[in-house]
Design a protein around this motif. Structure first.
Motif, mmCIF file in Angstrom:
data_model
loop_
_atom_site.group_PDB
_atom_site.id
_atom_site.type_symbol
_atom_site.label_atom_id
_atom_site.label_comp_id
_atom_site.label_asym_id
_atom_site.label_seq_id
_atom_site.Cartn_x
_atom_site.Cartn_y
_atom_site.Cartn_z
ATOM 1 N N ALA A 76 30.243 37.855 49.040
ATOM 2 C CA ALA A 76 30.375 36.732 49.993
ATOM 3 C C ALA A 76 31.727 35.925 50.352
ATOM 4 C CB ALA A 76 29.513 35.680 49.580
ATOM 5 N N VAL A 77 32.654 35.806 49.140
ATOM 6 C CA VAL A 77 33.902 35.552 49.026
ATOM 7 C C VAL A 77 34.803 36.315 50.073
ATOM 8 C CG1 VAL A 77 35.980 34.947 47.679
ATOM 9 C CG2 VAL A 77 33.717 34.015 47.210
ATOM 10 N N VAL A 78 34.504 37.477 49.750
ATOM 11 C CA VAL A 78 35.387 38.533 50.427
ATOM 12 C C VAL A 78 35.045 38.562 52.041
ATOM 13 C CG1 VAL A 78 35.886 41.028 50.681
ATOM 14 C CG2 VAL A 78 35.653 40.052 48.495
ATOM 15 N N LEU A 113 47.742 39.562 47.652
ATOM 16 C CA LEU A 113 46.685 38.362 47.134
ATOM 17 C C LEU A 113 45.319 39.156 47.611
ATOM 18 C CD1 LEU A 113 45.878 35.629 46.535
ATOM 19 C CD2 LEU A 113 46.269 35.045 48.788
ATOM 20 N N MET A 114 44.997 39.957 48.748
ATOM 21 C CA MET A 114 44.075 40.195 49.157
ATOM 22 C C MET A 114 43.416 41.212 48.213
ATOM 23 S SD MET A 114 42.880 41.960 52.981
ATOM 24 C CE MET A 114 43.990 43.106 52.793
ATOM 25 N N VAL A 115 44.288 42.257 48.077
ATOM 26 C CA VAL A 115 43.935 43.433 47.156
ATOM 27 C C VAL A 115 43.665 42.871 45.653
ATOM 28 C CG1 VAL A 115 44.586 45.814 46.311
ATOM 29 C CG2 VAL A 115 45.168 45.132 48.531
ATOM 30 N N VAL A 116 44.421 42.513 45.186
ATOM 31 C CA VAL A 116 44.488 41.830 43.725
ATOM 32 C C VAL A 116 43.160 40.812 43.574
ATOM 33 C CG1 VAL A 116 45.563 40.718 41.875
ATOM 34 C CG2 VAL A 116 46.655 42.253 43.188
ATOM 35 N N GLY A 117 42.980 39.810 44.733
ATOM 36 C CA GLY A 117 42.023 38.997 44.577
ATOM 37 C C GLY A 117 40.629 39.451 44.535
ATOM 38 N N THR A 118 40.241 40.536 45.466
ATOM 39 C CA THR A 118 39.223 41.060 45.660
ATOM 40 C C THR A 118 38.960 41.805 44.392
ATOM 41 O OG1 THR A 118 39.508 41.441 48.178
ATOM 42 C CG2 THR A 118 37.667 42.729 46.980
ATOM 43 N N ALA A 119 39.796 42.643 43.948
ATOM 44 C CA ALA A 119 39.525 43.349 42.732
ATOM 45 C C ALA A 119 39.105 42.472 41.708
ATOM 46 C CB ALA A 119 40.749 44.214 42.183
ATOM 47 N N ALA A 148 36.734 47.052 39.657
ATOM 48 C CA ALA A 148 37.871 46.517 40.186
ATOM 49 C C ALA A 148 38.368 47.217 41.402
ATOM 50 C CB ALA A 148 39.072 46.126 39.241
ATOM 51 N N GLY A 149 38.304 48.811 40.791
ATOM 52 C CA GLY A 149 38.931 50.014 41.737
ATOM 53 C C GLY A 149 37.866 49.851 43.271
#
Length: 423
Positions: A187-189, A216-222, A232-233
């Protein structure tokens, strides 16, 4: 800074050497890790933290792969992900569990639960190694590359319940991933995507700010997916798929690419550090037999699946070899099994060395395969692949460059020419 200097120096010295020997970059990174690790020069001793940091290279690589796949193309891969991936895990896991379970029970009394977990863990392949080998040869967007990616994605999903099982079967009682937390992460993504936060950063017209927003987008989602008990991948891959039709797709790939390359190199160095040379000296015969059995079983099973998929003859053996090595998730599963008393320290270290050695051997075997004539299943003297002239295959974007995967049909597979290695 001393640690960074050591890692950079080791990589710069070892990787060009293996490149000049025709072995590729991956063995060079592994050798560099062995040299600076706790088993040799002892310049780096905290291997576990190094492995954790370097895993971000795999996350970013999966994000870049996701950028190549629009959601409808990912849905078109459901056969490769779920059918092919599940069959590969079951077939390889059963055979490897029988082989390694019997050997380890005879050698050190391993229980049948650990033998099954061991077999399934060894059925995993290294996402970092496989995709790096395909990328070096320009084969990620061929039917073979598509099938390999499908198998790897299923393995990333399958590794999570295997980690949970290692805790539940042992004395630790690990908890399962929370459905509620997983739902919150998704939901956050979705909300962040709808708010177009990346576009907000792009309006500033500062390249470094856009790079920061992409990270931020990649690391935050992972991190969200990891917090929810998921891979995380997998989080990095899914956010890449979400951005596949974004107007910033090309800029995102350009911003992430340097970090992906550096962290992937660090990942291979960390794997080399995890090799315990004293274990190799004590159990070299078992390790040699184990690596041979691991590669032989997986190559045989995967070659059979390649024939069923209708891949061209010159790609069948390559497909099998690309996925034949052990995977990075195996280290985490072996460690979890050891923590929960399913296997002892010697068994864990021996299996970890088998996986690490297989990662270094597979690139060398593929280099040898490239010298084998095409009539014998090799890739010598084959023409380079031509780009897909149909713009509709490039993620559904008329202005996209022809980089996306072609449809995975048997006819396409037999008509697609393989590529001569670019690296």
């Amino acid at each position: 800074m001393n640690l960074i200097l050591i890692l950079l120096l080791a990589a710069v010295l070892c990787v060009p050497l293996t490149q000049r020997l025709g072995l590729g970059a991956i063995p060079g990174y592994l050798v560099a890790g062995v040299l600076v690790g706790p088993s040799c020069l002892k310049l780096v001793t905290d291997v576990s933290d190094m492995v954790n940091v370097s895993q971000w290279g795999v996350v970013m690589m999966l994000f870049v792969i996701g950028l190549e796949l629009a959601p409808k193309r990912l849905w078109a891969m459901r056969r490769e992900v779920f059918a092919l991936g599940a069959m590969q895990m079951l077939a390889c896991g059963l055979l490897l569990g029988l082989v390694f379970g019997a050997a380890l029970r005879h050698m050190a009394g391993m229980g049948w639960q650990a033998a099954v977990l061991c077999g399934l863990s060894l059925a995993l392949s290294s996402t970092a190694v496989a995709l790096r080998l395909l990328e070096e040869r320009g084969l990620t967007r061929t039917p073979m590359g598509r099938s390999a990616l499908g198998v790897l994605l299923f393995q990333d999903m399958a590794a999570i319940p295997m980690l949970v099982a290692a805790g539940l079967l042992g004395a630790g009682g690990a908890s399962a991933p929370s459905f509620k937390e997983a739902l919150v992460a998704v939901a956050v993504v979705a909300v962040a995507y709808r708010l177009r936060l990346l576009g907000w950063a792009a309006k500033a017209q500062l390249k470094e700010l856009f790079t920061a927003a992409a990270l931020l987008m990649v690391v935050g989602t992972a991190q969200l997916f990891d917090y929810a008990g998921l891979s995380a991948g997998l989080g990095g891959f899914l956010v890449g798929v979400l951005m596949a039709e974004s107007r910033y797709r090309d800029e995102l790939e350009t911003a992430i690419e340097p970090f992906k390359g550096l962290l992937l190199g660090l990942f291979f160095v960390a794997i080399g550090m995890s090799v315990n040379l004293s274990v190799v000296a004590d159990h070299w015969a078992f390790i040699l037999a184990g690596v041979s059995a691991l590669l032989a079983v997986k190559v045989a099973v995967l070659y059979g699946f390649a024939r069923v998929l209708g891949l061209p003859r010159y790609h069948r053996l390559l497909f099998a070899m690309v996925l034949a090595q052990g995977g990075e998730f195996s280290f985490a599963i072996f460690n979890e099994a050891w923590d929960n008393h399913l296997m002892d320290l010697d068994q864990r270290d021996v299996l970890a060395v088998v996986v690490a050695v297989s990662m270094g051997v597979v690139p060398i075997l593929i280099k040898l395969l490239e010298r084998v004539p095409e009539r014998l299943g090799g890739m010598a003297d084959l023409p380079a692949p031509e780009p897909d002239p149909d713009p509709s295959t490039a993620g559904g974007r008329p202005d996209a460059s022809p980089r996306a995967l072609p449809p995975a049909t048997a006819d396409t597979a037999t008509d697609t020419a393989p590529g001569r290695p670019r690296a």
